[in-house]
Design a protein around this motif. Structure first.
Motif, short mmCIF file in Angstrom:
data_model
loop_
_atom_site.label_atom_id
_atom_site.label_comp_id
_atom_site.label_asym_id
_atom_site.label_seq_id
_atom_site.Cartn_x
_atom_site.Cartn_y
_atom_site.Cartn_z
N GLY A 24 50.71 16.32 33.31
CA GLY A 24 51.18 17.14 34.43
C GLY A 24 51.63 18.53 34.04
N SER A 25 51.94 18.73 32.77
CA SER A 25 52.40 20.04 32.30
C SER A 25 51.24 21.01 32.04
N LEU A 26 50.04 20.48 31.89
CA LEU A 26 48.92 21.31 31.47
C LEU A 26 48.42 22.31 32.51
N PRO A 27 48.33 21.96 33.80
CA PRO A 27 47.78 22.94 34.75
C PRO A 27 48.54 24.26 34.81
N ALA A 28 49.85 24.22 34.80
CA ALA A 28 50.64 25.47 34.86
C ALA A 28 50.42 26.31 33.60
N LEU A 29 50.36 25.65 32.45
CA LEU A 29 50.11 26.38 31.21
C LEU A 29 48.70 26.96 31.20
N GLU A 30 47.74 26.20 31.70
CA GLU A 30 46.36 26.69 31.76
C GLU A 30 46.27 27.92 32.67
N GLU A 31 47.00 27.91 33.76
CA GLU A 31 47.00 29.07 34.66
C GLU A 31 47.58 30.29 33.96
N GLN A 32 48.64 30.10 33.20
CA GLN A 32 49.21 31.22 32.44
C GLN A 32 48.21 31.74 31.42
N CYS A 33 47.50 30.83 30.76
CA CYS A 33 46.47 31.25 29.80
C CYS A 33 45.37 32.04 30.49
N SER A 34 44.93 31.57 31.63
CA SER A 34 43.87 32.26 32.37
C SER A 34 44.31 33.66 32.78
N ALA A 35 45.55 33.79 33.20
CA ALA A 35 46.07 35.10 33.59
C ALA A 35 46.09 36.04 32.38
N LEU A 36 46.49 35.54 31.24
CA LEU A 36 46.49 36.36 30.02
C LEU A 36 45.08 36.77 29.61
N VAL A 37 44.14 35.85 29.73
CA VAL A 37 42.75 36.17 29.38
C VAL A 37 42.23 37.27 30.30
N ARG A 38 42.54 37.17 31.59
CA ARG A 38 42.11 38.23 32.52
C ARG A 38 42.73 39.57 32.13
N LEU A 39 43.99 39.57 31.77
CA LEU A 39 44.66 40.79 31.34
C LEU A 39 44.02 41.34 30.07
N LEU A 40 43.74 40.48 29.12
CA LEU A 40 43.11 40.91 27.87
C LEU A 40 41.72 41.50 28.13
N GLN A 41 41.00 40.94 29.08
CA GLN A 41 39.68 41.48 29.41
C GLN A 41 39.79 42.91 29.93
N GLN A 42 40.87 43.22 30.60
CA GLN A 42 41.08 44.58 31.10
C GLN A 42 41.55 45.51 29.98
N LEU A 43 42.39 45.00 29.09
CA LEU A 43 42.97 45.82 28.04
C LEU A 43 42.05 46.03 26.85
N GLU A 44 41.23 45.04 26.55
CA GLU A 44 40.43 45.04 25.34
C GLU A 44 39.56 46.30 25.16
N PRO A 45 38.88 46.76 26.19
CA PRO A 45 38.02 47.93 25.97
C PRO A 45 38.76 49.19 25.52
N VAL A 46 40.03 49.30 25.84
CA VAL A 46 40.76 50.52 25.50
C VAL A 46 41.73 50.34 24.33
N ALA A 47 41.94 49.09 23.92
CA ALA A 47 42.89 48.84 22.84
C ALA A 47 42.31 49.27 21.50
N GLN A 48 43.11 49.98 20.74
CA GLN A 48 42.73 50.40 19.39
C GLN A 48 43.58 49.64 18.40
N LEU A 49 42.93 48.88 17.54
CA LEU A 49 43.67 48.08 16.57
C LEU A 49 43.38 48.59 15.16
N ASP A 50 44.42 48.62 14.35
CA ASP A 50 44.19 48.97 12.95
C ASP A 50 43.73 47.72 12.21
N ALA A 51 43.43 47.84 10.92
CA ALA A 51 42.88 46.74 10.15
C ALA A 51 43.81 45.53 10.13
N ALA A 52 45.10 45.75 9.96
CA ALA A 52 46.06 44.64 9.93
C ALA A 52 46.11 43.93 11.28
#
Length: 100
Positions: A24-52
């Motif tokens: 019963g705990s998994l659906p809420a956590l999965e929804e949070q993960c999905s929201a983060l993935v959507r956010l990352l999809q928006q941020l990823e094209p502009v994010a600049q990461l160094d080697a570390a």
């Protein structure tokens, strides 16, 4: 990087719940993960990461992938059991509707 760290933490939590069979705990956590993935999809094209940061991201993604695979392996049989139970109830309702 904070989104990747949070996603890794959420998948670790999901794995802990799956190991304890706290389904019963998994659906809420999965929804949070999905929201983060959507956010990352928006941020990823502009994010600049160094080697570390790229190395850290790769490590986090490997852990996320591993945890999610284990969660899927634990949830899969439960979903099959649930499907079978629902089908059994549907058969019973059908038989009752015909007076059998």
């Amino acid at each position: 990087m904070s989104c990747y760290r949070r996603l890794a933490e959420l998948t670790r939590q999901m794995l802990g719940h799956a190991r304890r069979e706290e389904w019963g705990s998994l659906p809420a956590l999965e929804e949070q993960c999905s929201a983060l993935v959507r956010l990352l999809q928006q941020l990823e094209p502009v994010a600049q990461l160094d080697a570390a940061q790229r190395q850290e991201k790769l490590g986090l993604l490997r852990g996320i992938h591993s945890d999610r695979n284990e969660v899927r392996a634990k949830v899969g049989p439960q979903l099959l059991h649930l499907r079978d139970a629902v089908q059994g109830l549907q058969r019973q309702q059908l038989l009752r509707s015909y007076g059998l």
